[in-house]
Design a protein around this motif. Sequence first.
Motif, PDB file in Angstrom:
ATOM      1  N   LEU A  78       0.821  -1.226   0.000  1.00 42.46           N
ATOM      2  CA  LEU A  78       0.000   0.000   0.000  1.00 42.46           C
ATOM      3  C   LEU A  78       0.854   1.274   0.000  1.00 42.46           C
ATOM      4  N   ASN A  79       2.150   1.144   0.356  1.00 45.11           N
ATOM      5  CA  ASN A  79       3.034   2.308   0.339  1.00 45.11           C
ATOM      6  C   ASN A  79       3.131   2.924  -1.059  1.00 45.11           C
ATOM      7  N   GLU A  80       2.915   2.058  -2.066  1.00 40.81           N
ATOM      8  CA  GLU A  80       3.012   2.549  -3.433  1.00 40.81           C
ATOM      9  C   GLU A  80       1.778   3.329  -3.844  1.00 40.81           C
ATOM     10  N   PHE A  81       0.758   3.337  -2.990  1.00 43.51           N
ATOM     11  CA  PHE A  81      -0.466   4.072  -3.299  1.00 43.51           C
ATOM     12  C   PHE A  81      -0.677   5.254  -2.347  1.00 43.51           C
ATOM     13  N   ARG A  82       0.422   5.719  -1.736  1.00 46.75           N
ATOM     14  CA  ARG A  82       0.273   6.826  -0.793  1.00 46.75           C
ATOM     15  C   ARG A  82      -0.241   8.093  -1.486  1.00 46.75           C
ATOM     16  N   TYR A  83       0.069   8.233  -2.751  1.00 46.89           N
ATOM     17  CA  TYR A  83      -0.405   9.410  -3.492  1.00 46.89           C
ATOM     18  C   TYR A  83      -1.907   9.317  -3.737  1.00 46.89           C
ATOM     19  N   ASN A  84      -2.478   8.081  -3.568  1.00 45.92           N
ATOM     20  CA  ASN A  84      -3.905   7.858  -3.850  1.00 45.92           C
ATOM     21  C   ASN A  84      -4.557   7.221  -2.624  1.00 45.92           C
ATOM     22  N   PRO A  85      -4.829   8.032  -1.605  1.00 45.37           N
ATOM     23  CA  PRO A  85      -5.402   7.474  -0.369  1.00 45.37           C
ATOM     24  C   PRO A  85      -6.836   6.943  -0.553  1.00 45.37           C
ATOM     25  N   SER A  86      -7.456   7.269  -1.649  1.00 50.04           N
ATOM     26  CA  SER A  86      -8.848   6.831  -1.878  1.00 50.04           C
ATOM     27  C   SER A  86      -8.943   5.529  -2.678  1.00 50.04           C
ATOM     28  N   LEU A  87      -7.825   4.789  -2.772  1.00 51.35           N
ATOM     29  CA  LEU A  87      -7.825   3.512  -3.500  1.00 51.35           C
ATOM     30  C   LEU A  87      -8.873   2.565  -2.903  1.00 51.35           C
ATOM     31  N   LYS A  88      -9.608   1.866  -3.809  1.00 54.46           N
ATOM     32  CA  LYS A  88     -10.676   0.941  -3.332  1.00 54.46           C
ATOM     33  C   LYS A  88     -10.749  -0.275  -4.251  1.00 54.46           C
ATOM     34  N   VAL A  89     -11.481  -1.299  -3.780  1.00 56.37           N
ATOM     35  CA  VAL A  89     -11.666  -2.522  -4.554  1.00 56.37           C
ATOM     36  C   VAL A  89     -12.410  -2.175  -5.846  1.00 56.37           C
ATOM     37  N   GLY A  90     -11.918  -2.755  -6.941  1.00 57.74           N
ATOM     38  CA  GLY A  90     -12.525  -2.504  -8.248  1.00 57.74           C
ATOM     39  C   GLY A  90     -11.764  -1.485  -9.070  1.00 57.74           C
ATOM     40  N   ASP A  91     -10.859  -0.693  -8.436  1.00 57.97           N
ATOM     41  CA  ASP A  91     -10.084   0.299  -9.187  1.00 57.97           C
ATOM     42  C   ASP A  91      -9.117  -0.384 -10.140  1.00 57.97           C
ATOM     43  N   LYS A  92      -8.964   0.193 -11.312  1.00 57.32           N
ATOM     44  CA  LYS A  92      -7.989  -0.287 -12.280  1.00 57.32           C
ATOM     45  C   LYS A  92      -6.659   0.408 -12.006  1.00 57.32           C
ATOM     46  N   VAL A  93      -5.603  -0.384 -11.999  1.00 56.31           N
ATOM     47  CA  VAL A  93      -4.271   0.175 -11.740  1.00 56.31           C
ATOM     48  C   VAL A  93      -3.279  -0.444 -12.709  1.00 56.31           C
ATOM     49  N   GLU A  94      -2.260   0.333 -13.040  1.00 53.66           N
ATOM     50  CA  GLU A  94      -1.180  -0.162 -13.887  1.00 53.66           C
ATOM     51  C   GLU A  94      -0.117  -0.793 -13.011  1.00 53.66           C
TER      52      GLU A  94
END
Length: 590
Positions: A78-94
Amino acid sequence: MSELTKTQADFLDTFNWDNYQEGIDAVDAKNLKEFEDLVAKTFIDTDQEEVVEGTVVRITDRDAIVDINAKSEGVISLNEFRYNPSLKVGDKVEVLIDVREDKTGQLVLSHRKARTIKAWDRVINANETGEIVNGFVKCRTKGGMIVDVFGIEAFLPGSQIDVKPIRDYDQYVNKMMEFKVVKINHEFKNVVVSHKALIEADIEVQKKEIIGQLEKGQVLEGVVKNITSYGVFIDLGGVDGLIHITDLSWSRINHPSEVLELDQKLNVVILDFDDEKTRIQLGLKQLHPHPWDALDPNVAVGDKVKGKVVVIADYGAFIEVAEGVEGLIHVSEMSWSTHLRSAQDFVKVGDVVEAVILTLDREDRKMSLGIKQLSQDPWTDITSKYPVGSKHTGTVRNFTNFGVFVELEEGIDGLVYISDLSWTKKVKHPSEVVAVGDKIDVVVLELDVDGRKLSLGHKQTQPNPWDKHEAAFGVGTVHTGTIAEIVDKGATVDFGDDVVAFIPSRHLEKEDGKKLKKGETAEFKVIEFNKEFKRVVASHSATFREEEEKNVRAAAENNSSNNTNAAPQTLGDNNDILAALKAKMEKGEK
């Protein structure tokens, strides 16, 4: 195994084993193809450097579980998503496959690396196409700011933030801004962005518009962009103009910051510009009437005015008698004294002084003032205060090669010529007798009222010692003295009382024929005395040669008397006497 029945046996005997095997093979191939197609649809086979898109299927306290349609789901911290604190299930990520199987058989993915690869592609594309990108200003650094662009830390130089100088960098921190990628260093993975480039593009359009409409006398609104000691630069909306310090205010100012401040909005008037309209001269004071036009029309020559000293020069001081209206008090109008001094001796900047208007030219906007006119001219009653022959005490003000200027009072100076400093000394320079600031007694020798000149004498305050010397050192008097110096064509002897006599070389001869030397003491007879030129000439030889001549004359007279009744002397007798005298004289010369 029980025995086969006859039917079973017959079946086995008649069964075609080759055709059976072929059928099985056909079924296996079909099933295998369907399986492979299903795997191809269900699972993806990626290279380790390929970026793929995944779906967040679960989020734990530490990781995000991402499905990339591989044999297993991948894990990303999750450290790699610190810029996106609103990450949730179903989100598409590269994501990028970091490790296909760790020691537990888990697929490890990296979102950060995927973002970096994609970001570089986007940054390179933006640099090539000139695309405007959004970036987040993270912090300040030496010389500029650090900006996050697509996950890459780019450098924003301070000079590329805005078209105007930036004084507070912190105002941009933690803000989203638009940028243009202006430089990429692939070797060091460095990116340089510019916000100024975007502004300049807009300004260039405005600049062409403004330049095309410029006219002398036009009034425009601008913003103070920069302040220097010589003037202020004004931003007219993409075009810069300069207000020189002399065009800021009708009153004198020491620095433009006294009138304007940075970022101040103001109206200015166009005074001039060059042919390309790249250098624009602006004015601020021209928007207001000239103070001379508002000067009281009743003010005239001879009136008294008060004002503040604003500028001092060696030749005088400028007085502001009204806002923007100045008059000059020349140093010669500060005092009745003819001894010229510096203006700083009378006034200093900031002083409020009263003066009299001497000249007034409203057309040329010039005014001359005077301070000394406030007091009476000391020369008006000079003849009664300083008549010829009167004695006074003054102050030595300055020297010249030919004399000393002595101030008797403010405005009354007189000159003591070098020849009038001493009765006895031969003065080469006045500093040998007096110093500047000394008090000195003087006598008025001459007075020129019209020329305002006063001739003074110092030696005249004492009796002339040469009146006494004329009797004591008259021609024929004999004095004892010592040779002081051997000089050209003779020597000098000091007789005391400041009397130094000159002895010509031929008069230094002694009775034995030798000449007197320095330090020798002898008697000297004065053979010339000049009181006017203070000249005394003496002789040592005359003291004994005259005695010899007397003796010869006396002997001759005596012989003549004794031989009155005797027989006349013969020529031979006279020759004997003359021969003896000649021999004695020759001996003396030798």
